[in-house]
Design a protein around this motif. Structure first.
Motif, mmCIF file in Angstrom:
data_model
loop_
_atom_site.group_PDB
_atom_site.id
_atom_site.type_symbol
_atom_site.label_atom_id
_atom_site.label_comp_id
_atom_site.label_asym_id
_atom_site.label_seq_id
_atom_site.Cartn_x
_atom_site.Cartn_y
_atom_site.Cartn_z
ATOM 1 N N ALA A 1 1.926 16.753 11.820
ATOM 2 C CA ALA A 1 0.921 17.420 10.981
ATOM 3 C C ALA A 1 1.435 18.773 10.504
ATOM 4 O O ALA A 1 1.235 19.151 9.342
ATOM 5 N N VAL A 2 2.112 19.496 11.403
ATOM 6 C CA VAL A 2 2.680 20.791 11.027
ATOM 7 C C VAL A 2 3.718 20.609 9.909
ATOM 8 O O VAL A 2 3.739 21.368 8.936
ATOM 9 N N LEU A 3 4.536 19.581 10.034
ATOM 10 C CA LEU A 3 5.541 19.322 8.989
ATOM 11 C C LEU A 3 4.881 18.968 7.657
ATOM 12 O O LEU A 3 5.462 19.169 6.593
ATOM 13 N N MET A 4 3.668 18.430 7.707
ATOM 14 C CA MET A 4 2.969 17.970 6.494
ATOM 15 C C MET A 4 1.956 18.980 5.975
ATOM 16 O O MET A 4 1.199 18.683 5.050
ATOM 17 N N LYS A 5 1.919 20.188 6.542
ATOM 18 C CA LYS A 5 0.804 21.095 6.224
ATOM 19 C C LYS A 5 0.808 21.564 4.767
ATOM 20 O O LYS A 5 -0.248 21.810 4.204
#
Lengths: 631, 631
Positions: A308-312
């Motif tokens: 999720a952090v990579l996709m924020k």
């Protein structure tokens, strides 16, 4: 008002694209009423728009929602993206409507391989087309990173489980803190304990049996479906043996790489409604089953938060513009066979709020009505809660001649002369395909207007014939369109009709309900969309369907993975065939994205490079910084 | 003037980073006199700066150039990045100098694996640290795309050459145009013809023999050194067999993946001086030799232009800031063993112009003086034409105790008590390592100031002893530094001394000239930098050296690939060992980047994930959008 200077004959795509001076995207955003805090610029001509726009405008009525689809195409494509862009240009710059086009981000693979770019063409393009076709704002790269972190986590875990005792594994998963000496479960570990029914939160309280159940995911390798991805046409990665290095101690495994756009994370990006929803979907992605038949999900690896952090940033759509300064959202680009092939729900939603009640959003569905538009309705609209006010169906004389019995159309070969001379007989015969696609849209209760995308070699009689046949088949309008050669001005008649049709009340319905069996859903699609008699199943497919229903995924919609070159499963079967069945070879699940995808035949998720790829022509002029040769 | 609010005890890195409100990068750029056209914003807190700044400021005198290096570290690292950031904060916010820090972009691999982020630490950090540690402005992703396009082109060509006759291959490389029927060479093909000495420009004029020589690169697979890359710690990709899919007809090949930062394209990005130079370097990258022993370069595959296009934005450095609003360039991050481990020449050059004559640029070299700083001087400065005014050498009591005979320091284990109690004897004995690194910098005629990075457990007597020993060894200054706990204020004494030292005249010299043999260069490095007696060579290494000299690459500088944990090749040999030799196992060439790299031992270019990777703690808070658990 359009300031486009039209030349004839039409120059190359990149010449046209580089001949205009796009308005600064900050200015474009100002026109749309996007606030400064809601905009992240990425250079001068791209910007990400924050999802907080949806909160601010939650009481604003949506604009009209227009989906662009097509008839069964030739392998050359019939100009669906170009029509999407041209129609938006017409609505915006010629009919003075507030209007957005929503497009998919293309993979870099084809850009450097065979196909070239995907920003539309001629005088209907997104600009700067170089930005559109290259890194854009990094969303595909973010997906690559997230997908491959998941893959690395899976293989590392397989290795650690295979080489460590139960107690060593548990000790390494929950090590004592260097300073405090205390052992703690990470948050995803607590969720896994809950799923396992172990109601404890202190690592020291677990029995050895509980610790072993917790530590061993015990993945059945034969069920592992998670591939690695790259955004490059690299055929030698279709099949790979990983772990051949000496440190991996002979624990090799057969697997493969797909193009990044085939990643389930891409499908999630396209189908998500907000950050929390994306976070949840990433968490519940199923990568395989344990040897006891339980689904193993991303959360079992503790990776969902990092994904999720990579996709924020990727979750925010990218604002660009057409040649005529119409705003464009470019966001997500899932494969149109193993996934649903539509741009993102979030881009459509934000665009519908930004254009407001009297405005229009034109969004494209991949492939023909049997695939892309069917998935638009039954998957994308189901998850978004939106329904289209009108469908635009793109048809060409070329493709209809092929459906009428014209010779094969082969990319890279000169077009047979049937396609450059007038052949009314072939056109007339081929219109059965057009009629079937019109009927398909009507199945959803949606009005359909046909865009006859006119080529220079089409005769007026041929075009007239297609228009006549379309109306006979029940279309709510049919118009010759010359947006490739003339921009928005060339598609104004169709645009006006779209505006009229969108005023009519809507009678939208899904093709199937969710609470019937997976097989029943497949059966409905085959009969109603393809014109076939039903489906047969391999033993493997039967088994997988039973497993998914047992695991609780039977209520998901269906995403058929079928060739786009025929309404049937046989690419050679043109026209509107009947009396055939569809054979389901295998079935897979994208539980995070939220669909089951039956595989009809073998779909390539990794193209190769030809002997002379298009990159031979591509270069960077060091003096001007201009990109040369991109098509 | 600094507005930093210091707390004690020092909170976690991410707490500190998220507690400040960074100035909008647009405003930061305004302060630096960067024009609007020279800036591409990437959100609110990152921006790319155009290379055209260099043209505009070409008559501006450069600022002072300070390189930060270190003694031989423990496996935990001794705070070199933190010192670089802290020193810049001190010069900028406390001494009111115009100042820039230039840092490397970290790989995402360690961020999610073991190590966590790399934006400095405590009160000396680059912010937003989440942006720094994640996608930044996409440079690493661009390198991944470019590197893997090259790899796909190589394997596809091997396949096409293996499966096609000479004439079919030539016909496919130069096909007749679909419309005109004319055959044409692409520009890179014309360059290849020139290299082959074939003075023709019309495909139809080539003799069959010439066409075959042109079409067949005839790569000797045993010489192929081009790996694929990912920016993920994925140990199962260290060794892979590619081409195991059925369509690749059994033409499998053993190869591997490295971390993206190990790509030659990363080294090129770090060493290039302008767009034209990058384009040229990409073109001359050598991927292997033909069976006749001729080098095969990227241009032979027609890929160099496409690679340059993929890198067109990456060539611009990214502007960020420290906790005290000091400007920072983040640009390039090549591996510090198989490459030269320094941030980009272009970032340093632009920063030196922007700070002007009275300003300072602090740049970091990877690993210790024997590796990173030696390569800074002999490779980076050689290609940039810049020379440093001062070196700052980071030392810690912890590392010196290890060099003085203290027990092993193992990541993840508690520190042995020798390291948390006073042990003056160990410190004194270990200072031989410090003295050797001071002497190393003096070899280049560069002044050196020692930063004793103070930890909470260090006693005053220990610190005083290190300062005394440093001055005895010839340092131009030595100061206790508490920038981790106090930001720029904690390193002000050292900063003042750096300012003084930079006023002194400079007597810079390279360690070796380029026009001696490769072995002679290696010999000089081993003797003068490592304190060894010389080098021995494997048969393979001897052969490769001879090949590279024969191919005309003998005039390149040397980039030693050696452990950073000892001055020797044995990580266990601490202090300042003598009487050893270095064994060169193999030798490789990065012809595009411009160096030969001898391999001493085996260097891992692909870390693995531990059983509990740091990503278990990382998450995205859907309510606030904040990143949690990044360290």
């Amino acid at each position: 008002m359009s300031k486009l200077q039209i030349k004839s004959p039409v120059p190359s795509d990149i010449e046209i694209a580089q001949s205009v001076d796009p308005v600064p995207v900050k200015q474009l955003a100002d026109r749309l009423g996007i606030l400064e805090d809601e905009l992240d610029l990425y250079g001068k001509h791209k910007a990400k728009v924050h999802l907080s726009v949806l909160d601010r405008l939650k009481d604003q009525a949506n604009g009209k929602y227009v989906v662009v689809t097509g008839i069964t195409p030739t392998p050359l494509g019939e100009g669906k993206s170009t029509t999407t862009v041209g129609l938006a240009q017409s609505l915006g710059a010629h009919l003075n409507k507030k209007c957005f086009a929503c497009l998919r981000q293309p993979s870099q693979g084809p850009t450097f391989g065979i196909k070239g770019g995907a920003a539309g063409g001629g005088y209907s393009q997104v600009v700067p087309m170089e930005e559109f076709n290259l890194h854009l704002t990094g969303d595909i790269h973010a997906i690559t990173a997230a997908n491959n972190l998941m893959a690395a986590a899976i293989d590392a875990r397989i290795f650690h489980e295979a080489t460590q005792s139960d107690s060593a594994l548990f000790k390494r998963l929950c090590p004592a803190d260097v300073k405090t000496g205390k052992r703690e479960f990470a948050p995803p570990m607590l969720r896994r304990l809950q799923r396992l029914g172990i109601d404890k939160t202190d690592p020291d309280q677990l029995t050895p049996e509980e610790a072993a159940r917790f530590s061993r995911l015990d993945l059945d390798l034969s069920t592992l479906t998670w591939n690695r991805v790259v955004d490059t046409n690299d055929r030698f990665l279709r099949g790979v043996t990983v772990g051949t290095g000496p440190e991996e101690k002979g624990k090799t495994r057969e697997t493969g790489f797909d193009l990044t756009v085939a990643s389930e994370i891409m499908a999630i990006l396209a189908l998500t409604n907000d950050v929390a929803d994306m976070r949840e979907r990433l968490q519940r992605m199923v990568v395989g089953s344990s040897s006891k038949g339980e689904p193993i999900c991303a959360d079992d690896y503790g990776a969902a938060g990092a994904l999720a952090v990579l996709m924020k940033d990727a979750i925010m759509p990218t604002l660009m513009q057409t040649l005529e300064e119409t705003p464009v959202f470019v966001h997500a680009g899932p494969f149109a066979n193993i996934a649903h092939g539509n741009s993102s729900i979030l881009a459509d939603k934000i665009a519908l709020k930004l254009v407001g009640e009297d405005g229009f959003v034109v969004t494209e569905a991949g492939f023909g009505s049997d695939i892309g538009a069917e998935k638009f309705m039954d998957i994308k609209c189901r998850y978004s809660g939106l329904t289209p006010n009108c469908a635009v169906l793109v048809a060409t004389v070329r493709a209809l001649k092929m459906h009428g019995g014209g010779p094969n159309v082969v990319p890279g070969n000169p077009l047979p002369r049937e396609y450059v001379e007038e052949h009314l007989d072939l056109v007339e015969k081929g219109c059965c395909n057009l009629a079937k696609h019109i009927q398909n849209m009507k199945e959803f209760g949606v009005s359909v207007v046909v865009a006859v995308n006119k080529f220079g070699t089409d005769s007026d009689s041929e075009i007239d014939l297609v228009v006549k046949k379309a109306l006979e088949a029940g279309a709510d309008g049919a118009y010759p369109c010359t947006h490739f050669a003339h921009g928005g001005a060339g598609i104004a008649d169709l645009a006006k009709r779209v505006v009229e049709v969108c005023e009519k009340p809507n009678d939208f319905k899904f093709l199937y309900p969710l609470d019937i069996s997976l097989k029943e859903k497949i059966d409905i699609i085959v009969k109603k969309m393809y014109g076939g008699d039903g489906a047969t199943y391999s033993e493997q497919a039967e088994k997988k369907l039973a497993t998914y229903e047992k695991q609780g995924f039977g209520n998901l919609p269906i995403c058929m993975s079928k060739t786009h070159l025929s309404l049937s499963q046989d690419p050679k079967l043109k026209g509107a065939p009947t009396g055939f069945t569809i054979h389901i070879r295998d079935v897979r699940a994208s539980v995070g994205a939220g669909f089951i995808y039956p595989l009809v035949g073998t779909m390539s998720t990794m193209p190769g490079l030809p002997t002379r790829p298009v990159f031979y022509e591509i270069d960077l002029d060091p003096a001007t910084g201009k990109i040369l040769g991109l098509s």
